[in-house]
Design a protein around this motif. Structure first.
Motif, PDB file in Angstrom:
ATOM      1  N   GLU A  74       4.584  11.944   2.759  1.00  0.00           N
ATOM      2  CA  GLU A  74       3.179  11.584   2.608  1.00  0.00           C
ATOM      3  C   GLU A  74       3.011  10.227   1.914  1.00  0.00           C
ATOM      4  O   GLU A  74       2.204   9.388   2.346  1.00  0.00           O
ATOM      5  N   ALA A  75       3.782  10.024   0.840  1.00  0.00           N
ATOM      6  CA  ALA A  75       3.610   8.786   0.061  1.00  0.00           C
ATOM      7  C   ALA A  75       4.091   7.576   0.858  1.00  0.00           C
ATOM      8  O   ALA A  75       3.438   6.515   0.871  1.00  0.00           O
ATOM      9  N   ALA A  78       1.643   6.703   3.488  1.00  0.00           N
ATOM     10  CA  ALA A  78       0.490   5.982   2.917  1.00  0.00           C
ATOM     11  C   ALA A  78       0.863   4.510   2.708  1.00  0.00           C
ATOM     12  O   ALA A  78       0.066   3.604   2.999  1.00  0.00           O
ATOM     13  N   ALA A  79       2.071   4.273   2.227  1.00  0.00           N
ATOM     14  CA  ALA A  79       2.499   2.884   1.982  1.00  0.00           C
ATOM     15  C   ALA A  79       2.587   2.109   3.293  1.00  0.00           C
ATOM     16  O   ALA A  79       2.203   0.922   3.365  1.00  0.00           O
ATOM     17  N   ARG A  81       0.870   2.761   6.065  1.00  0.00           N
ATOM     18  CA  ARG A  81      -0.506   2.514   6.524  1.00  0.00           C
ATOM     19  C   ARG A  81      -1.091   1.311   5.789  1.00  0.00           C
ATOM     20  O   ARG A  81      -1.745   0.465   6.391  1.00  0.00           O
ATOM     21  N   ALA A  82      -0.852   1.290   4.450  1.00  0.00           N
ATOM     22  CA  ALA A  82      -1.445   0.212   3.645  1.00  0.00           C
ATOM     23  C   ALA A  82      -0.947  -1.154   4.098  1.00  0.00           C
ATOM     24  O   ALA A  82      -1.694  -2.125   4.131  1.00  0.00           O
TER      25      ALA A  82
END
Lengths: 220, 833
Positions: A74-75, A78-79, A81-82
């Protein structure tokens, strides 16, 4: 920019998979429309590509270094995507408690870039989306078309390699929709990013470089 | 990233100013109450210790008789003085005297000026003024509190003994408020005894002499009625006197902080719910999950840090204000009513600050976790997913197991004996019961409204019941906050009412006579007793009691010895026994102990004890246990006949008086006159009852303040959560309006839903509160204060508070409904596209 292979998804308890063995690519500077009937899995496919929903099988390679979104936790998702992905939504999703410039600065901050160092960059971007001088304004004072322009600026500000757009003109009147679509396509091409646009609109789909049609049998 | 976090926090604080301010205030209130109680108790305790040191000096060891009638024989003084390890030996005789025929009582301390100069210099007059010579010549020196009230001469009286003393001057170094007289020990001995000994010996050991070794060498050589107390024993005794009371007050303050944490919980949960789309967007854009969690925790801290700082300031102001108005006693009666100096210390201040922050972090923890686990794509599309609160059969089974575990755990903890004299098991059981109340909410909701939902109901009611049944998280949160605050209020009201009812009944039992006379720990004047014994006195019956004390443990407070004129064949006529009275074998000496004595020292009826009386150990048999709400650290009653037979002197300190029939008014007049003449207290039983109940009410004033704070915070939480819950459903309400509900119908549905949520919270809060009240009454009170009493639930005030809360809940829902339906439905629906 995006290479999907063998992608499959089945919801728990469902009699058959929503989709399986999907395979497609989106090249740099290429804009691909994803069309299909309601419930066929377009949004789920977009969510899987963005790492918001886990896929059951397949690979989703993103960016020049082909990082596999399907393998990330998940983390890490997210990174990724960012840093690599920009989003444009049907409902705009502009943060109401931040002003326009702050909204656009969010992806920069998520990438550890101090937005205070880039006021000119944000101002230039605003000018390119037709909102010069809108930086200090609050979202509540903007029209739908203006909000979507803010969202496009936000999607591009950190120079992502992939833009994911879900019905980006669905909430706009036809004339504004045309303007916003033109702007989106122009900016994506100018940034040399790839784009996957989910749409029900034949007009939007025809404006894209390529059309992928999703139905229960797969992609055509 | 920090900048983004700060933008979000600032926006949140600005957008939800009222809820944030209320949460900060709630945390501030909890911290302020706890901190103020700590500061007041700390200052009072320090004041008490300073006063004790000023009078006692700072000896390493005190050797003293274990009971008031005993003394240290001169032979022992002689032996100790020849011990090379003893650097300073200061003999002291201390007695209480009445000054002239006034109610003015003082401690008269007889000392040896030469040893006192080394060990207790504050008790000596200014040496430069040749006062020492005057002291040796029989002059008495008075503390500042007494010096202004006595003249050049004063008659010091104790029982039949009198001393016409010359006042030599003032003891300037004695702390203000202390009523002390100091004289040379030989003069005190000559007038008040003991003739063949001294009251106690204060010792400073030679440098390098280990206290433990010296103690171990001397303790076995001391006679049975004499004990050796080290300096730390005295400190422990002082601390033990009020420790349970202080801990209990602090626990109550922590309860206020807990309700503050609930308000932070409600505020943060609604904040998360209202911004779930924004948080989901940030998550989609790449905000890592741990930062979504951290963001809400930091927002909790943004409430907790200023709230705690404000609480510290408020607490300090409260402590200073309270001590200026009411002195250092919070109602327990342990400390002097003089104004102590409030001195904040760094460590406790930091501790209370941390507690406030911790409470707000705890309040934000679950909302932060919910924010962390929100499915991003779903939240972005439909907003806050309330589905977490819904449970299927599996969840219901898990809830039932949890309820069972909590109930069993609470029962087990309630049976745990006191740990270090503190009811820690009881406090833990209370925490579990509060959790039990919260966990019961979903099951109780389903049980209460499941059948109702299947019935034919008007549309607004049907919608309200259906909404509750689906158990939206916000409704459960509102009910949970109410369960905790109402349970705490119910429990404290129940405990106080139980205690007051028991006290009232006890006063009936222990005040059988119409009139009473007493002289605090000083024997009543012999002339007065002689007058009462005359045939023409207006009293048909006078019952005497002599009160003194003895020590069973040097680290514990002393036990009261009450020598009474009791018929040993029928002690139940005069003592309120709690159980059966055992017969005592012929030749045995029966005593009747109070519940506190039984509790503190673990004594059973029929048990034989060796009590330190009259300077020796005397074997007695415990014949019964009686209820005593006057002496917290225990009391033993012995008949005057037995005490006299053992060689004691029965010097009455208290009298119960029955006037002759028809002479009631004359008896009162006679008594008031005698009281004025002899400087003793005379009161009617009604006055004692009134005074006792008013002291009781004063003792629990702070408890009522904490109850009100808990309830107020709970109401804030309820209003905030109900309002947010309705606000979140603005779209749903607009959709219902579009389907044909008018504004009044929507208002009724929302108000009815608010009423149902409030009713669930009140019902569970009431049940949990009565259970917690039972633990306070049957576990915490006996273990901490050694009082036992039957449980009495005061229904009228509890139902009144419940009704007011229900009205407040309905009002909050009504206001929220009006706000949510203010905009035209079409506009709301359009904006939601």
């Amino acid at each position: 920019m995006l290479s999907v292979a063998g992608l499959g998804k089945r919801y728990p308890g469902a009699a058959r998979p929503l989709f399986s063995e999907l395979r497609f690519t989106v090249g740099a500077g290429e804009i691909v429309a994803l069309v299909g009937e309601s419930g066929v899995g377009k949004s789920t496919l977009l969510n899987c590509v963005a790492g918001l929903e886990p896929a059951d099988a397949g690979t989703i390679l993103i960016g020049p270094d082909a990082v596999d979104m399907a393998r990330l936790d998940e983390a890490a998702a997210a990174a990724l995507r960012a840093s690599r992905i920009g989003f444009v939504f049907q409902a705009f999703h502009v943060l109401p408690t931040l002003d326009v410039a702050q909204n656009i600065a969010v992806p920069l901050l998520l990438n550890g870039i101090d937005a205070a160092e880039h006021p000119r960059h944000i101002e230039e971007l605003l000018a390119r989306v037709g909102l010069a001088g809108f930086g200090p304004r609050w979202p509540a004072s903007l029209s739908g078309g203006e909000l979507q322009r803010v969202a496009i600026a936000r999607a591009l500000v950190h120079r992502p390699s992939l833009i994911l757009a879900d019905e980006p003109t669905g909430n706009l009147d036809p004339r504004t929709a045309d303007e916003v679509l033109s702007l989106l396509l122009e900016r994506v091409r100018a940034c040399h990013a790839g784009a996957l646009i989910v749409t029900h609109s034949r007009h939007v789909a025809q404006a894209c470089d390529r059309i992928l049609a999703l139905d229960p049998e797969g992609l055509r | 990233m920090m900048r983004l976090g700060w933008w979000l926090i600032r926006a949140q604080l600005l957008a939800r100013r009222s809820a944030t301010a209320l949460s900060m205030l709630a945390i501030a209130l909890g911290v302020a109450l706890g901190y103020a109680i700590h500061l007041i108790n700390d200052a009072a305790l320090a004041d008490f210790s300073r006063a004790m040191k000023a009078v006692q000096g700072e000896p390493d060891v005190v050797i003293a008789p274990r009971d008031g009638a005993g003394h240290i024989p001169l032979a022992l003084v002689d032996q100790l003085s020849r011990d090379a390890a003893v650097a300073v030996l200061a003999p002291v005789i201390e007695t209480r005297v009445r000054i002239g025929d006034t109610p003015l009582l003082a401690r008269l301390i007889g000392l040896d000026p030469f040893s006192a100069a080394l060990l207790m210099p504050t008790l000596l007059p200014d040496q430069a003024a040749d006062a020492m010579g005057s002291l040796l010549d029989g002059a008495v020196f008075a503390s500042p509190a007494l010096a202004e009230k006595v003249g050049a001469d004063a008659t010091l009286m104790r029982g039949a003994a009198r001393w016409q003393a010359r006042i030599g001057g003032e003891l300037a170094a004695v702390p203000a408020g202390e009523k002390l007289l100091v004289a040379d020990i030989a003069w005190v001995q000559a007038h008040f005894g003991p003739r063949d000994g001294v009251g106690e010996i204060r010792i400073r050991l030679s440098p390098g002499m280990p206290l433990a070794a010296w103690r171990a060498a001397w303790a076995p050589r001391l006679p049975a009625g004499i004990e050796l107390r080290a300096a730390e024993d005295n400190q422990a005794r002082v601390s033990n006197i009020s420790r349970a009371y202080r801990v209990n007050l602090n626990v109550l303050a922590m309860v206020a902080l807990l309700t503050g944490a609930f308000l932070v919980f409600a505020t943060q949960l609604t904040a998360v719910a209202q911004r779930s789309t924004q948080f989901a967007l940030l998550g989609v854009l790449g905000l890592p999950p741990r930062l979504r969690l951290l963001q809400v925790l930091v927002e909790g801290l943004a409430i907790g840090v200023p709230g705690s700082l404000l609480g510290l300031l408020l607490g300090c102001g409260l402590a200073v204000g309270f001590t200026r108005v009411a002195g250092g006693d919070l109602g327990g009666g342990f400390f002097s009513p003089a104004t102590p100096v409030i001195v904040p210390q760094l460590l406790p201040t930091a501790g209370f600050f941390a507690l406030g922050c911790l409470a707000s972090l705890l309040g934000a923890l679950y909302p932060a976790w919910l924010n962390r686990i929100q499915p991003l794509a779903q939240a972005l599309k439909t907003g806050f997913a309330q589905g977490q609160a819904r449970g299927g059969g599996h969840a219901r089974g898990r809830d039932a197991l949890l309820i069972l575990a909590l109930a069993v755990g609470a029962l087990a903890l309630a049976r745990v004996p006191a740990i270090a004299d503190l009811p820690l098991g009881g406090y833990a059981a209370i925490a579990l019961l509060l959790m039990l109340g919260i966990v019961c909410a979903p099951l109780a909701t389903r049980a209460l409204f499941g059948a109702v939902a299947r019935a034919r109901l008007p549309a607004p009611l049907k919608i309200a019941v259906q909404n509750i049944l689906q158990a939206p998280l916000m409704a459960q949160v509102a009910a949970s906050g109410l369960i905790v605050s109402f349970a705490l209020t119910v429990s404290m009201v129940t405990m106080v009412a139980s205690f007051r009812t028991a006290l009232d009944q006890w006063l009936d039992a222990v005040l059988p006579a119409p009139l009473y006379m007493r002289s605090k720990a000083v024997p009543l004047p012999a002339e007065l007793l002689a007058d009462l014994a005359r045939a023409d006195s207006p009293f048909q019956r006078v019952e005497r009691m002599a009160a003194s004390s003895f020590s069973l443990d040097p680290q514990r407070p002393t036990v009261a010895l009450l020598v009474r004129e009791i018929d040993r064949r029928d002690p139940g006529a005069q003592l309120p026994f709690t159980g059966a009275v055992a017969d005592v074998a012929p030749g045995g000496i029966p005593v009747w102990i109070s519940e506190a004595m039984q509790q503190v020292h673990g004594i059973a009826v029929g048990q034989r004890l060796r009590l330190p009386l009259l300077g020796r150990e005397i074997e007695v048999t415990v014949s019964g246990v009686w209820r005593d709400y006057a002496r917290q650290f225990g009391a033993v009653v012995m008949t005057a006949d037995d005490y006299l037979a053992l060689g004691g002197r029965f010097e009455a300190t208290d009298l119960a008086l029955w006037p002759r029939p028809g002479q009631e008014a004359a008896a009162q007049t006679w008594l008031r006159g005698a009281a004025t003449r002899h400087g003793v207290e005379a009161t009617a039983s009604g006055e004692i009852r009134e005074l006792s109940l008013s002291i009781f009410d004063k003792s629990f004033a702070i408890t009522h303040a904490l109850e009100a704070a808990a309830m107020l915070i709970g109401l804030f939480g309820l209003a905030v959560t109900l309002a947010a819950s309705v606000g979140l459903r603005a779209r749903e309400l607009a959709m219902l309006a579009a389907l044909g509900f008018d504004r009044a119908m929507l208002g009724r549905a929302v108000v009815f839903e608010g009423a149902l949520v409030t009713c669930v919270g009140l019902a569970l809060g009431l049940a949990a509160g009565i259970a917690v009240g039972a633990i306070l009454t049957h576990v915490v009170n006996p273990q901490a204060f050694h009082w036992r009493m039957p449980l009495a639930v005061p229904w009228p005030p509890l139902l009144a508070v419940a009704a007011a809360t229900l009205a407040a809940g309905m009002l909050a829902s009504g206001i929220a409904a009006r706000r949510a339906t203010r905009l035209p439905a079409a506009q709301v629906l359009a904006s939601a596209q």
